[in-house]
Design an enzyme around this catalytic site. Structure first.
Site, short mmCIF file in Angstrom:
data_model
loop_
_atom_site.label_atom_id
_atom_site.label_comp_id
_atom_site.label_asym_id
_atom_site.label_seq_id
_atom_site.Cartn_x
_atom_site.Cartn_y
_atom_site.Cartn_z
N LYS A 167 3.09 -1.18 -9.34
CA LYS A 167 1.91 -2.05 -9.26
C LYS A 167 2.40 -3.48 -9.45
O LYS A 167 2.74 -3.89 -10.55
CB LYS A 167 0.88 -1.69 -10.33
CG LYS A 167 -0.40 -2.50 -10.20
CD LYS A 167 -1.43 -2.04 -11.23
CE LYS A 167 -2.80 -2.68 -11.01
NZ LYS A 167 -2.81 -4.11 -10.81
N ARG A 211 -8.17 -11.44 -1.63
CA ARG A 211 -8.99 -10.35 -2.13
C ARG A 211 -10.49 -10.66 -2.04
O ARG A 211 -11.31 -9.78 -1.85
CB ARG A 211 -8.59 -10.14 -3.59
CG ARG A 211 -9.34 -9.11 -4.26
CD ARG A 211 -8.91 -9.06 -5.70
NE ARG A 211 -9.75 -8.11 -6.34
CZ ARG A 211 -9.32 -7.08 -7.01
NH1 ARG A 211 -8.04 -6.89 -7.16
NH2 ARG A 211 -10.16 -6.24 -7.54
P1 AMP Z 1 -6.68 -4.40 -10.50
O1 AMP Z 1 -6.66 -5.78 -9.92
O2 AMP Z 1 -6.20 -4.34 -11.90
O3 AMP Z 1 -8.00 -3.69 -10.26
O4 AMP Z 1 -5.60 -3.50 -9.71
C1 AMP Z 1 -5.67 -3.25 -8.34
C2 AMP Z 1 -4.82 -4.26 -7.64
O5 AMP Z 1 -3.44 -4.01 -7.82
C3 AMP Z 1 -4.97 -4.25 -6.15
O6 AMP Z 1 -6.11 -4.94 -5.74
C4 AMP Z 1 -3.70 -4.94 -5.69
O7 AMP Z 1 -3.92 -6.34 -5.64
C5 AMP Z 1 -2.72 -4.69 -6.81
N1 AMP Z 1 -1.55 -3.90 -6.42
C6 AMP Z 1 -0.29 -4.17 -6.81
N2 AMP Z 1 0.58 -3.28 -6.32
C7 AMP Z 1 -0.13 -2.41 -5.56
C8 AMP Z 1 0.24 -1.27 -4.79
N3 AMP Z 1 1.49 -0.82 -4.71
N4 AMP Z 1 -0.77 -0.61 -4.15
C9 AMP Z 1 -2.04 -1.05 -4.24
N5 AMP Z 1 -2.43 -2.11 -4.95
C10 AMP Z 1 -1.49 -2.81 -5.62
#
Ligand code: AMP
Length: 551
Positions: free
Chosen positions: A248, A268
């Site tokens: 991530k 986003r």
């Molecule tokens: P969050 O912002 O905490 O809800 O986490 C989801 C976000 O992680 C996504 O919107 C992406 O921007 C980010 N992200 C980072 N690495 C990845 C990955 N390998 N696959 C999908 N999302 C990712």
């Protein structure tokens, strides 16, 4: 359709708190609208939107400008109007009152239609550059000059993007389903693909379920991004067998549309950020086959290590001297999914999409395909998780290899596992000016979560720690522009920004509308990559509260 009919309808539903009743009333109202344009505009206006989120136009009307127009039309001075805002708590009500007082003096003018309001708002949005402020004020003054009091109330609220009706996207989606006798899921899917409930309503009216199902994603129109749920543990993630594990990355999400010789990058929030990222644009053009929509994360990398996420956002926001910033904050793109490859591919399983992805993308210095390992071994997942953390990233994403790409959905197909205690993303709704040497700074900020069906913001408390002086300078500059009113040191903002905050505990509290309060909240960062609709929901707070009780 007369704008007055719309405004009176809004007024008639204003006090209704039952979601079901609101949905029914809106369904009945929109079903009777014959004209496509009227239907389209009504759908957007009722949510307090002038443009769908993919549309790059914006009104560019701040509170200051609105005050000036109201001064012109009412003959009242700004401080008088501010007093009224303090008393009534809402610029919409103030506009209504100002126009009531004025209309006793003037004759009723020509009747406003929805179409005319749309035209005037489009004119306002089209003005930029020198002299535009003056022209906008003139147009607005002219608009208010034609309104009845109730129309003025909702024009103001529309311009401020806050109708105060408790009508969020969820309700409008269900109302469309009900009005044209189609399933809510079908409406939802069409919405996530087109990002335009107005268009969805018109299609539902004209072509029903079949028409909606035929709506496809298109290069050039951003699609809502698929989102992840929090995984509570490794075990939860692998309970169904094989999972696809990826790092991530701690960067910022992008969706890249590359086709017909044009390349666009959306953030986003579905804002067009193409111009801020020239080196990515160049590289994608060189190493990706045309005819695609890609999903990925842009990170900032220096000496092989990721730089803090804020740096990436600085690049996204940058409008001038971009080449200087390119050196200071070098970017890399990690592509992890594909939505379109000469045709829509979102319904194909992830495994298959990854295969297609590799066909279309050639890796380069700056563009990588995120590494993905498919496994059902907990140890392996744990190892990858530790590697990601050691490399300076956030944790891992755990994806179901057989799942489709579901736009806009926060579901179990994608789980995220992070190292730190989860934080909350909350909408900043108010603040307070500081004391002593901080008296020129807004030093405390009031936060709210969101009720995702109604769109209402429910307060959960204030955050006053975790800021550096530099943060406060920057935030004060940002928030000063969206102050709706001020009472002593307390200010209220238009809800436009999200803070990520850490906290020690969620407590029950009657003090705030949410019924919750945060113990020791601490500012982490401004989440300018998120739209306020993506704030954490009251449901999430309830879940976290329950979870905490269990631990
Ligand atoms: P969050 O912002 O905490 O809800 O986490 C989801 C976000 O992680 C996504 O919107 C992406 O921007 C980010 N992200 C980072 N690495 C990845 C990955 N390998 N696959 C999908 N999302 C990712």
């Amino acid at each position: 359709m007369r704008f007055r009919d719309f405004a009176e309808f809004c007024e008639s539903i204003e006090g209704i708190s039952s979601t079901i009743e609101l949905t029914e009333r809106i369904a009945d109202f929109i079903r009777k609208i014959e004209d496509e344009g009227d239907l389209y505009n009504t759908i957007l206006f009722i949510m307090g939107k002038v443009y769908p989120s993919w549309d790059e136009r914006e009104l560019g009307v701040g509170v200051g400008l609105l005050y000036e127009a109201l001064e012109n039309v009412s003959g009242k001075k700004k401080d008088k109007i501010e007093d009224m805002v303090r008393e009534l708590g809402d610029l919409g009500l103030v506009s209504e009152k100002l126009i009531t007082e004025r209309s006793m003096l003037t004759l009723e003018s020509e009747e406003l239609t929805i179409r005319l309001v749309r035209e005037i708002l489009d004119d306002i949005a089209s003005l930029t550059g020198e002299g535009s402020r003056k022209r906008k004020i003139l147009l607005l003054t002219g608009l208010y000059g034609q309104t009845s009091p109730v129309e003025a109330k909702y024009i103001t609220r529309l311009i401020m993007n806050e109708m105060r009706l408790g009508v969020g996207e969820g309700i409008v989606r269900d109302a469309i389903a009900r009005a044209y006798f189609v399933d809510e899921e079908v409406v939802e899917r069409a919405y996530m693909i087109t990002n335009d409930l107005g268009k969805v309503a018109v299609t539902a009216k004209n072509y029903g379920k079949e028409g909606l199902e035929k709506m496809k994603i298109q290069i050039g129109i951003p699609v809502r991004m698929m989102l992840a749920q929090v995984a509570e543990s490794f075990d939860e993630a692998i309970e169904n067998g094989n999972i696809a594990v990826e790092w991530k990355f701690d960067g910022s999400r992008v969706q890249i549309h590359w086709g017909n010789n044009t390349l666009r990058i959306y953030s986003r929030r579905l804002e067009n950020v193409t111009n801020a990222l020239p080196e990515i644009v160049e590289d994608v053009k060189r190493s990706v086959r045309e005819g695609v929509i890609l999903d990925g994360e842009v990170i900032a990398i220096r000496d092989g290590k990721p730089m803090p996420f804020q740096q990436v956002l600085r690049r996204f926001r940058r409008k001038h001297e971009i080449s200087k910033m390119m050196e200071k904050i070098p970017l890399q793109l990690l592509v992890f999914d594909i939505l379109y490859a000469d045709e829509e591919v979102i319904d194909k399983p992830l495994k298959e999409r990854r295969r297609i992805l590799r066909e279309y993308v050639t890796e380069s210095e700056r563009i990588k395909i995120s590494e993905q390992i498919i496994t059902d071994e907990k140890d392996r997942v744990e190892r990858i998780f530790n590697e990601a953390i050691n490399a300076g990233h956030e944790g891992v994403m755990l994806k179901n290899p057989n799942s489709p790409y579901v736009p806009g959905k926060r579901g179990k197909h994608w789980l995220k596992l992070k190292s730190i205690m989860d934080t909350l993303d909350l909408v900043v709704v108010g603040g307070e000016w500081g004391e002593g040497k901080r008296s020129h700074l807004i030093s405390s900020y009031e936060l709210a979560c969101i009720d995702n069906t109604t769109g209402n913001l429910l307060r959960v408390g204030k955050v006053a720690t975790g800021f550096t002086d530099e943060d406060l300078e920057e935030l004060t500059e940002l928030f000063k522009q969206i102050i709706v009113y001020r009472e002593g040191k307390i200010v209220e903002f238009l809800p436009k920004h999200i803070f990520e905050v850490a906290y020690q505990e969620i407590q029950k509290s009657p003090k705030y509308e949410s019924g919750f309060a945060l113990r020791f909240p601490r500012f982490i960062r401004l989440r300018d990559d998120k739209d306020i609709r993506e704030a954490d929901t009251i449901k999430r707070l309830e879940e976290l509260y329950e979870l905490q009780a269990k631990v």
